[in-house]
Design a protein around this motif. Structure first.
Motif, PDB file in Angstrom:
ATOM      1  N   TYR A 267      23.462  39.720  35.334  1.00  0.00           N
ATOM      2  CA  TYR A 267      24.398  38.874  34.546  1.00  0.00           C
ATOM      3  C   TYR A 267      25.207  39.535  33.511  1.00  0.00           C
ATOM      4  N   LEU A 268      24.669  40.640  32.554  1.00  0.00           N
ATOM      5  CA  LEU A 268      25.334  41.269  31.796  1.00  0.00           C
ATOM      6  C   LEU A 268      26.449  41.984  32.309  1.00  0.00           C
ATOM      7  N   LEU A 269      26.283  42.736  33.537  1.00  0.00           N
ATOM      8  CA  LEU A 269      27.141  43.494  34.315  1.00  0.00           C
ATOM      9  C   LEU A 269      28.298  42.385  34.735  1.00  0.00           C
ATOM     10  N   GLU A 270      28.020  41.212  35.130  1.00  0.00           N
ATOM     11  CA  GLU A 270      29.014  40.161  35.720  1.00  0.00           C
ATOM     12  C   GLU A 270      29.743  39.862  34.331  1.00  0.00           C
ATOM     13  N   GLN A 271      28.922  39.640  33.253  1.00  0.00           N
ATOM     14  CA  GLN A 271      30.006  39.224  31.855  1.00  0.00           C
ATOM     15  C   GLN A 271      30.909  40.541  31.711  1.00  0.00           C
ATOM     16  N   LEU A 272      30.381  41.523  31.735  1.00  0.00           N
ATOM     17  CA  LEU A 272      31.473  42.700  31.334  1.00  0.00           C
ATOM     18  C   LEU A 272      32.392  42.801  32.281  1.00  0.00           C
ATOM     19  N   GLU A 273      32.450  42.623  33.665  1.00  0.00           N
ATOM     20  CA  GLU A 273      33.416  42.471  34.617  1.00  0.00           C
ATOM     21  C   GLU A 273      34.565  41.527  34.218  1.00  0.00           C
ATOM     22  N   ALA A 274      33.880  40.395  34.185  1.00  0.00           N
ATOM     23  CA  ALA A 274      34.923  39.129  33.779  1.00  0.00           C
ATOM     24  C   ALA A 274      35.514  39.255  32.701  1.00  0.00           C
ATOM     25  N   ALA A 275      34.865  39.692  31.486  1.00  0.00           N
ATOM     26  CA  ALA A 275      35.440  40.030  30.233  1.00  0.00           C
ATOM     27  C   ALA A 275      36.575  41.027  30.360  1.00  0.00           C
ATOM     28  N   PHE A 276      36.296  41.938  31.192  1.00  0.00           N
ATOM     29  CA  PHE A 276      37.500  43.026  31.342  1.00  0.00           C
ATOM     30  C   PHE A 276      38.709  42.472  32.085  1.00  0.00           C
ATOM     31  N   TYR A 277      38.475  41.759  33.115  1.00  0.00           N
ATOM     32  CA  TYR A 277      39.740  41.262  34.028  1.00  0.00           C
ATOM     33  C   TYR A 277      40.366  39.726  33.065  1.00  0.00           C
TER      34      TYR A 277
ATOM     35  N   PRO B  23      48.474  41.768  30.531  1.00  0.00           N
ATOM     36  CA  PRO B  23      48.587  42.810  31.354  1.00  0.00           C
ATOM     37  C   PRO B  23      49.533  43.950  31.169  1.00  0.00           C
ATOM     38  N   PRO B  24      49.419  44.969  31.367  1.00  0.00           N
ATOM     39  CA  PRO B  24      50.278  46.001  31.145  1.00  0.00           C
ATOM     40  C   PRO B  24      51.583  45.800  31.503  1.00  0.00           C
ATOM     41  N   ALA B  25      52.891  46.332  30.907  1.00  0.00           N
ATOM     42  CA  ALA B  25      54.017  45.924  31.227  1.00  0.00           C
ATOM     43  C   ALA B  25      54.469  46.490  32.439  1.00  0.00           C
ATOM     44  N   ASP B  26      53.686  47.366  33.144  1.00  0.00           N
ATOM     45  CA  ASP B  26      54.180  48.006  34.465  1.00  0.00           C
ATOM     46  C   ASP B  26      53.177  47.498  35.510  1.00  0.00           C
ATOM     47  N   LEU B  27      52.336  46.376  35.243  1.00  0.00           N
ATOM     48  CA  LEU B  27      51.468  45.893  36.321  1.00  0.00           C
ATOM     49  C   LEU B  27      52.521  45.212  37.316  1.00  0.00           C
ATOM     50  N   LEU B  28      52.441  45.295  38.332  1.00  0.00           N
ATOM     51  CA  LEU B  28      53.435  44.599  39.627  1.00  0.00           C
ATOM     52  C   LEU B  28      52.907  42.874  39.446  1.00  0.00           C
ATOM     53  N   PRO B  29      53.799  42.462  39.884  1.00  0.00           N
ATOM     54  CA  PRO B  29      53.530  40.808  40.035  1.00  0.00           C
ATOM     55  C   PRO B  29      52.358  40.561  41.107  1.00  0.00           C
ATOM     56  N   ALA B  30      52.521  41.399  42.282  1.00  0.00           N
ATOM     57  CA  ALA B  30      51.516  41.017  43.224  1.00  0.00           C
ATOM     58  C   ALA B  30      50.329  41.710  42.655  1.00  0.00           C
ATOM     59  N   ASP B  31      50.234  42.515  41.885  1.00  0.00           N
ATOM     60  CA  ASP B  31      48.675  42.977  41.314  1.00  0.00           C
ATOM     61  C   ASP B  31      48.383  41.814  40.503  1.00  0.00           C
ATOM     62  N   LYS B  32      49.205  41.342  39.602  1.00  0.00           N
ATOM     63  CA  LYS B  32      48.591  39.974  38.718  1.00  0.00           C
ATOM     64  C   LYS B  32      47.838  39.075  39.380  1.00  0.00           C
ATOM     65  N   ALA B  33      48.457  38.537  40.692  1.00  0.00           N
ATOM     66  CA  ALA B  33      47.786  37.618  41.353  1.00  0.00           C
ATOM     67  C   ALA B  33      46.384  37.992  41.897  1.00  0.00           C
TER      68      ALA B  33
END
Lengths: 278, 242
Positions: B68-78, B85-95
């Motif tokens: 649960y802690l690891l899933e919380q960590l991943e969810a918080a990161f995403y 999002p960083p300026a150079d993140l591509l539109p496809a990446d964002k989806a």
């Protein structure tokens, strides 16, 4: 009621009953003192739980049978990728795609070798190799057509390994000559996650989502159906789209969980079984 | 549609949750016994509590809290990446990052549902805040490097934890998540370095266990992720190891 009489009776219909009880170490973990065993052995409710645990998820399955089942599927995949690399269409693929197929092929061949060693190491006889049906392969007249089958094989492989995880639960570590000590469940799950990486990549090569969202071009094939289809949105009794407080889409609910296939489902002619042949 | 009526092995609705409630009941009972052993005139024992120490519970409850802690960590990161999002993140990446966020949130919430009152943070006033100060989240390269780190760690964590689970329905629940984490890992690796979906650094490339994925124990995973919990220190000392 006599506990040992029950085991005697069971051994008449299941010669492996003692092995089953012995390898299901978790059964005995809950019985750590002799007096506790004696006290509890007379309780019918306890006995029921005891035997349902010893036989949990098994259909007379044992590690030899489970790993031979996995070996059969790995033989099929390994032969398919060998045929793909030998096919005239392989040269039409990009260098990156060729490298990816070679990497996957290397893994499937290594899985075959590992599983053969494991089956022998636990006292079994590795199954006779199977091959991907030549006539079916010949009908795949482009690299793209071959990749469609690769996707179906990989996604089915993930479901097949997952379908046997419960049968390996609680089985003791084994020491195998040439491999070392392995935990059978963990080893199977280590292969399972490699198959999932393959599946994700082949799907992405084909312009599909790496996960099974239900809107892909092959997601209506039998490989994604079954008694528990990939479109399932209910986990542990809760409908994930409505039951978690915040609503989630059915697409997210299904893509977040991969589902199992049973042995019979995997080996059905509409899935992997139909691809096996001379 | 429901997978329960057609399931070949019976898994009663809500079994994991009930199983955990049973564990909770057992702990409550043993607490009662300990209290019963105390004379009412004895002074209450004073146990110093380190507010920054998070000790995961024993048994399957602890294991599930760990995941649960690891899933919380991943969810918080995403969530952080999707929000800024960083300026150079591509539109496809964002989806795709929105998909990854959604999947991790669904994982987190379904594990939280199974844990119910046994979630380590069930009684916390505010959720644990994760520490991403060691990551570079202002560039696509930095975000992808971090995503790969989280996903590869998640795959190794699930692979290493499932053998420690004793309830059949819990194993089957976790195995369904584990392969999706592997799909995520393959995908973010491909975004970062095309063709690295199952690279030799995450799939063992030496005999005899060649071509199986890396696996890590809870202690190894928490050690690798410890910077993300600071100032909280997570202890796996009570988790099962065999």
């Amino acid at each position: 009621m006599n506990f040992f009489n029950i085991i005697n009776k069971l051994s008449e219909v299941d010669p492996d009953v003692m092995g089953r009880l012995d390898t299901r170490r978790s059964v005995f973990n809950s019985l750590n003192t002799v007096s506790k065993r004696a006290a509890m052995a007379s309780a019918p409710a306890f006995l029921a739980a005891f035997f349902s645990k010893a036989y949990a998820g098994t259909s007379a399955g044992d590690p030899k049978e489970i790993f031979n089942y996995a070996l059969t599927l790995e033989y099929l995949e390994a032969d398919f990728y060998n045929k793909m690399i030998a096919s005239p269409f392989f040269a039409t693929a990009s260098a990156l795609d060729q490298a990816a197929i070679r990497q996957i092929s290397k893994h499937e061949t290594a899985h075959v070798n590992l599983l053969k060693t494991v089956v022998s190491g636990i006292g079994g006889t590795p199954v006779t190799p199977v091959t991907f049906k030549a006539a079916t392969f010949a009908s795949l007249t482009s690299f793209a057509k071959q990749l469609e089958v690769a996707q179906l094989l990989e996604d089915t492989g993930v479901r097949a390994y997952k379908g046997r995880a419960g049968d390996l639960q609680g089985i003791n570590d084994v020491t195998i000559t040439g491999v070392g000590t392995i935990n059978p469940l963990q080893a199977a799950l280590q292969i399972h996650s490699v198959e999932a990486r393959h599946a994700a990549h082949v799907r992405f090569m084909r312009g599909q989502t790496p996960w099974i969202s239900g809107n892909g071009d092959l997601d209506n094939q039998e490989h994604y159906k079954g008694a528990i289809p990939e479109s399932t949105i209910t986990q542990s009794g809760v409908n994930l789209t409505t039951g978690l407080g915040t609503p989630y889409t059915a697409t997210d609910a299904q893509a977040s969980f991969d589902e199992i296939l049973t042995v019979a489902e995997v080996l059905a002619p509409s899935r992997a079984g139909g691809l096996v042949g001379a | 549609m429901t997978d329960l009526t057609s399931q070949p092995t019976p898994a009663p609705a809500g079994l994991p949750r009930r199983a955990f409630l049973r564990v909770a009941g057992a702990s409550a009972a043993s607490v009662g016994l300990v209290l019963a052993g105390c004379n009412s005139t004895d002074p209450l024992p004073v146990v110093p509590i380190d507010p920054n120490l998070l000790t995961l519970a024993a048994g399957e409850t602890g294991l599930l809290n760990y995941l649960y802690l690891l899933e919380q960590l991943e969810a918080a990161f995403y969530q952080k990446v999707v929000d800024a999002p960083p300026a150079d993140l591509l539109p496809a990446d964002k989806a795709f990052f929105a998909d990854l966020r959604d999947h991790e949130v669904v994982h987190r919430e379904s594990i939280r549902f199974a844990l119910a009152a046994n979630a380590y943070d069930a009684n916390r006033a505010t959720p644990l805040a994760f520490n991403f100060s060691t990551l570079t989240l202002t560039t696509r390269a930095g975000v992808l490097a971090a995503a790969q780190q989280f996903e590869d760690l998640g795959v190794a964590a699930y692979t290493g934890a499932m053998r420690l689970v004793s309830t059949p329905s819990m194993l089957s629940f976790l195995a369904k998540i584990a392969s999706v984490e592997a799909r995520h890992a393959a995908f973010v690796r491909d975004l970062r370095t095309p063709g690295s979906f199952a690279g030799d650094d995450v799939v063992v490339n030496a005999a005899p266990l060649q071509s199986v994925s890396l696996t890590k124990t809870p202690a190894q995973v928490i050690e690798e992720a410890k910077a993300f919990f600071l100032p909280i220190v997570v202890s796996t000392s009570l988790l099962p190891t065999t």
